[in-house]
Design a protein around this motif. Structure first.
Motif, short mmCIF file in Angstrom:
data_model
loop_
_atom_site.label_atom_id
_atom_site.label_comp_id
_atom_site.label_asym_id
_atom_site.label_seq_id
_atom_site.Cartn_x
_atom_site.Cartn_y
_atom_site.Cartn_z
N THR A 1 0.83 -1.36 0.44
CA THR A 1 0.13 0.13 -0.09
C THR A 1 0.65 1.67 -0.15
O THR A 1 1.84 1.24 0.66
CB THR A 1 -0.80 -0.16 1.21
OG1 THR A 1 -0.24 0.23 1.94
CG2 THR A 1 -1.71 -1.08 1.58
N LEU B 1 -0.07 4.42 1.53
CA LEU B 1 -0.74 5.06 3.15
C LEU B 1 -0.05 5.76 3.76
O LEU B 1 0.55 6.86 4.00
CB LEU B 1 -1.35 4.04 3.26
CG LEU B 1 -2.92 3.94 2.63
CD1 LEU B 1 -3.72 2.72 3.37
CD2 LEU B 1 -3.93 5.35 2.85
N CYS C 1 -6.04 8.21 7.37
CA CYS C 1 -7.35 7.45 7.17
C CYS C 1 -8.52 7.95 6.18
O CYS C 1 -9.29 7.13 5.65
CB CYS C 1 -8.01 7.78 9.23
SG CYS C 1 -6.98 7.48 10.50
N TYR D 1 -7.08 6.21 3.64
CA TYR D 1 -7.86 5.06 3.53
C TYR D 1 -9.14 3.85 3.21
O TYR D 1 -9.63 3.45 2.86
CB TYR D 1 -7.39 4.34 4.72
CG TYR D 1 -8.15 2.88 6.18
CD1 TYR D 1 -7.17 1.79 4.99
CD2 TYR D 1 -8.97 3.26 6.71
CE1 TYR D 1 -8.29 0.99 5.84
CE2 TYR D 1 -9.56 1.79 7.03
CZ TYR D 1 -8.90 0.37 6.91
OH TYR D 1 -9.44 -0.42 7.43
N LEU D 2 -9.58 5.42 3.79
CA LEU D 2 -11.81 5.21 4.06
C LEU D 2 -11.77 4.80 2.47
O LEU D 2 -12.42 4.20 1.99
CB LEU D 2 -12.06 5.94 4.64
CG LEU D 2 -11.79 6.01 5.68
CD1 LEU D 2 -13.35 6.48 6.92
CD2 LEU D 2 -12.92 4.60 6.40
N GLN E 1 -9.82 4.60 -0.60
CA GLN E 1 -9.09 3.36 -1.03
C GLN E 1 -10.25 1.59 -0.83
O GLN E 1 -10.63 1.22 -1.51
CB GLN E 1 -7.62 3.16 -0.87
CG GLN E 1 -6.38 4.65 -1.46
CD GLN E 1 -5.17 3.83 -0.39
OE1 GLN E 1 -5.04 3.13 0.15
NE2 GLN E 1 -4.41 4.58 -2.21
N CYS E 2 -10.15 1.94 0.58
CA CYS E 2 -11.02 0.70 0.18
C CYS E 2 -12.37 0.64 0.66
O CYS E 2 -13.33 -0.66 0.42
CB CYS E 2 -10.36 0.29 2.09
SG CYS E 2 -9.41 0.22 2.70
N LEU F 1 -14.78 2.91 1.82
CA LEU F 1 -15.52 2.21 2.65
C LEU F 1 -15.76 3.72 3.11
O LEU F 1 -15.85 5.08 3.32
CB LEU F 1 -14.44 2.38 3.79
CG LEU F 1 -13.95 0.90 3.63
CD1 LEU F 1 -13.15 0.30 4.88
CD2 LEU F 1 -15.17 -0.44 3.84
N TYR F 2 -17.69 4.12 3.58
CA TYR F 2 -18.66 5.33 4.45
C TYR F 2 -19.42 4.95 5.36
O TYR F 2 -19.81 3.92 4.75
CB TYR F 2 -18.24 5.66 2.50
CG TYR F 2 -19.61 5.21 1.65
CD1 TYR F 2 -20.59 5.37 1.40
CD2 TYR F 2 -18.62 4.72 0.02
CE1 TYR F 2 -21.77 4.47 1.00
CE2 TYR F 2 -19.58 3.39 -0.02
CZ TYR F 2 -20.70 3.76 0.18
OH TYR F 2 -21.76 3.63 -1.14
N CYS G 1 -22.77 2.30 3.99
CA CYS G 1 -22.20 1.26 3.18
C CYS G 1 -22.25 -0.20 2.75
O CYS G 1 -22.79 -0.96 4.24
CB CYS G 1 -20.73 1.51 2.88
SG CYS G 1 -19.90 0.44 1.46
N LYS H 1 -20.02 -5.18 2.79
CA LYS H 1 -18.80 -5.89 1.20
C LYS H 1 -18.86 -7.62 1.13
O LYS H 1 -17.92 -8.48 0.45
CB LYS H 1 -17.27 -5.64 1.20
CG LYS H 1 -17.53 -4.34 0.52
CD LYS H 1 -16.06 -3.58 0.29
CE LYS H 1 -14.86 -3.08 0.81
NZ LYS H 1 -14.00 -2.88 0.59
#
Lengths: 459, 174
Positions: free
Chosen positions: B50, B52, B115, B118-119, B121-122, B124-125, B128, B131
């Motif tokens: 990654t 990050l 962070c 990260y959210l 890229q993944c 995530l919210y 959501c 997954k």
């Protein structure tokens, strides 16, 4: 190659032959089940304490700071003592999470989530005191460098009090982010287990759609490590900056270069004591006996002992400086022969007994590993550390350079009420937290179980 | 036509061994879901490192420069003051007292923007859709998702022999 490694010499960190499923259920039960009587009693007491505090805050703001026990010599005492005490308590959480994560200390796994929550709730209490102490809390935003209607009115970036604003707000927000990021997989676990539609909706929102893909976990581990790396210097910087409030001043007893490391060690000392106190309750109330074991208590007691000795070293330095300097004003600092005999002798000796003498019982293994005695000693240290801050602030201010202004300090009922109110709010937040949030980082804790050896934790 | 095969495991060691065997038979492992991070999985699945940590460094630098500009603008340029006999006419001479604020800004920017990255890229919210294809993967089960056009019977046998406790063909993959 096996993913798990069992040390032949170390004691197991999880007792009771737990499986992955057991851990899920144990963490989920307090959230799914109704609260017990003990929880309701604690919550009711906390609400009462909080309401008392709210009343006192309202009285202060509507009447003025004059309702506190302050005078023209001692113009900050009780409130700043509480502020430093609460900030100090807020340090152990991030320390357990961040520093012990960097050092790969797996024993942090059962306690880090509670400790992180404690950090956030303690920093909220700490932040209340300077805001109330301003006298006009509705103007609190003036401490931020934001454009305003008064032209070029900016805060003073040379002032340690402004450094505090930045340090504490950064510490609070970064600790909250660190805490929340770690919670996302645990929220997903609750989302997938809970049946109540309303709760399911709430945990669906909080879990951000977490699925636990390999890439998600890879990034999760990366950000956990980086956040730990960022939080570690932050822990040291925050209390260093709090100590600058004192050490950059010219008040005798405060103007001391030893303050930053001394304050940091004291913060960790008191923070770990508060973690012991809270975990002692959570362990019994939430039936976490298999996760918060004697080993966890012993490891924390070892850190308490170590930081207690660093604090003692600082006390000795302060005492020797007061004695060796020959300065007549230094003779009246909080750690001097005169302090032990003066009008605040009771505060001085409470400090000595609570912070120096009592913690030495932790040298005995039977006491260090005892839940009851650890709990008792932790509470005594919490009291002692409050008196340490009281001694530093009030004793030094009470005997200033001008003998004609020497005076004492007696807190008013409003001072006491606000402090009790913050304790009430702290416990309200903690009690609500243990009812709705996973108190143990179940996803991380599962990494130390070895599914190939069901008897791995039988030793 | 591609199909989507889901194999469930109850043990991460078995999962790792099974992944190695599936890879040796040239099946395409689309995704692995697990209730906790598994040591070695990144290397075995040959996931890209990654970025990050690099992004965090860049965000930290951004915070550092913004703090430098802010302290210079507020204390030196816009309203220089002489406080306690210490005039604010030079940023570099006043800089030691700006270090705490510059440090806090650096950490603040680094942590928060990392962070957020990260959210993003993944993906995530808040709110959501989950997954994970099977809710047990957040509890005690591990799932391998395989996209294949090959003989699924042979694959299912292979998965079951090597420890899968449940294998299912979920849907067609376009």
């Amino acid at each position: 190659m096996l993913n798990h490694y069992d040390s032949p010499i170390r004691q197991p960190l999880v007792l009771g032959k737990k499986t992955f499923k057991n851990i899920t259920n144990d963490i989920l039960n307090p959230i799914k089940n109704k609260a017990g009587n003990l929880w309701w009693i604690s919550f009711s007491i906390s609400i009462l304490a909080f309401l008392w505090g709210v009343g006192c805050i309202f009285y202060t703001i509507s009447t003025g700071i004059g309702v506190w026990g302050l005078n023209k010599t001692i113009n900050w005492a009780w409130d700043i003592t509480n502020f430093v005490w609460w900030v100090g308590i807020g340090h152990a959480g991030t320390l357990i999470s961040a520093v012990l994560l960097l050092f790969r200390q797996k024993w942090r796994l059962s306690i880090n989530r509670s400790a992180e929550a404690m950090t956030i709730f303690a920093v909220i209490q700490a932040g209340l005191f300077p805001i109330i102490h301003m006298g006009r809390p509705w103007n609190a935003h003036w401490v931020l460098p934001i454009p305003n209607q008064f032209g070029s009115l900016w805060p003073n970036f040379n002032s340690p009090l402004l450094w505090d604003v930045f340090a504490i707000s950064t510490y609070f927000s970064v600790s909250t982010v660190f805490w929340f990021m770690g919670l996302i997989p645990d929220f997903a676990m609750i989302r997938d287990r809970i049946s109540d539609p309303f709760q399911k909706k709430i945990y669906s929102i909080l879990s951000f759609g977490w699925g636990g893909t390999s890439k998600d976990w890879q990034r999760f581990e990366e950000i956990s490590l980086i956040l730990a790396g960022l939080c570690t210097p932050l822990v040291f910087s925050v209390h260093t900056i709090v100590s600058f409030d004192f050490s950059t001043s010219v008040i005798k007893g405060w103007h001391s270069t030893i303050f930053p490391p001394y304050f940091v060690a004291g913060a960790i000392f008191s923070g770990f004591a508060m973690v012991q106190t809270l975990l002692g309750v959570a362990r019994k109330v939430l039936y976490l006996e298999n996760y918060i074991t004697r080993n966890h208590i012993e490891y924390m007691n070892m850190i308490i002992l170590l930081t207690g000795w660093i604090v003692l070293l600082a006390y000795i330095s302060e005492f020797i400086l007061a004695w060796y300097s020959g300065n007549p004003f230094e003779k009246f600092i909080y750690f001097s022969v005169e302090a032990s005999k003066g009008p605040f002798w009771w505060a001085f000796w409470t400090l000595i007994i609570c912070n120096i003498i009592i913690p030495q019982f932790l040298w005995f293994k039977s006491i260090r590993r005892s839940f009851f005695w650890s709990y008792v000693i932790a509470i005594i240290i919490n009291i002692g550390m409050w008196f340490e801050r009281f001694d530093i602030i009030v004793l030094n201010l009470s005997h200033d350079y001008l003998p004609s202004s020497w005076t004492g300090f007696i807190p008013s009922f409003v001072d006491v009420g606000i402090f009790i109110g913050t304790i009430g709010l702290f416990f309200i937040l903690y009690l609500l937290y243990i009812r709705v949030f996973p108190v143990i980082s179940q996803s991380e804790l599962k990494t130390i179980l070895n599914p190939d050896y069901p008897d791995h934790n039988k030793k | 036509m591609k199909v989507n095969v889901h194999a469930l495991y109850n043990n991460d060691n078995t999962l790792i061994n099974s992944i190695k065997i599936i890879q040796s038979h040239n099946y395409d492992i689309h995704e692995v879901y697990s209730p906790f991070p598994i040591h070695n999985l990144t290397e075995i699945l040959k996931l890209k490192k990654t970025n990050l940590s690099f992004l965090s460094f860049i965000y930290g630098l951004l915070g550092f420069f913004i703090a430098c500009i802010l302290t210079w603008y507020v204390m030196i340029w816009d309203w220089p003051q002489n406080i306690g006999g210490k005039p604010s006419f030079s940023w570099i001479k006043n800089m030691p007292s700006f270090i705490p604020v510059i440090f806090e800004f650096t950490i603040f920017f680094s942590a928060h923007f990392m962070c957020i990255s990260y959210l993003i890229q993944c993906k995530l919210y808040p709110g959501c859709m989950p997954k994970n294809p099977d809710s047990r993967t957040t509890d005690n089960m591990f799932l391998i998702e395989i996209h294949t056009e090959k003989n699924t019977e042979k694959l299912i046998d292979l998965l079951k022999i090597h420890g899968a406790i449940e294998v299912s063909i979920k849907k067609n993959v376009k």
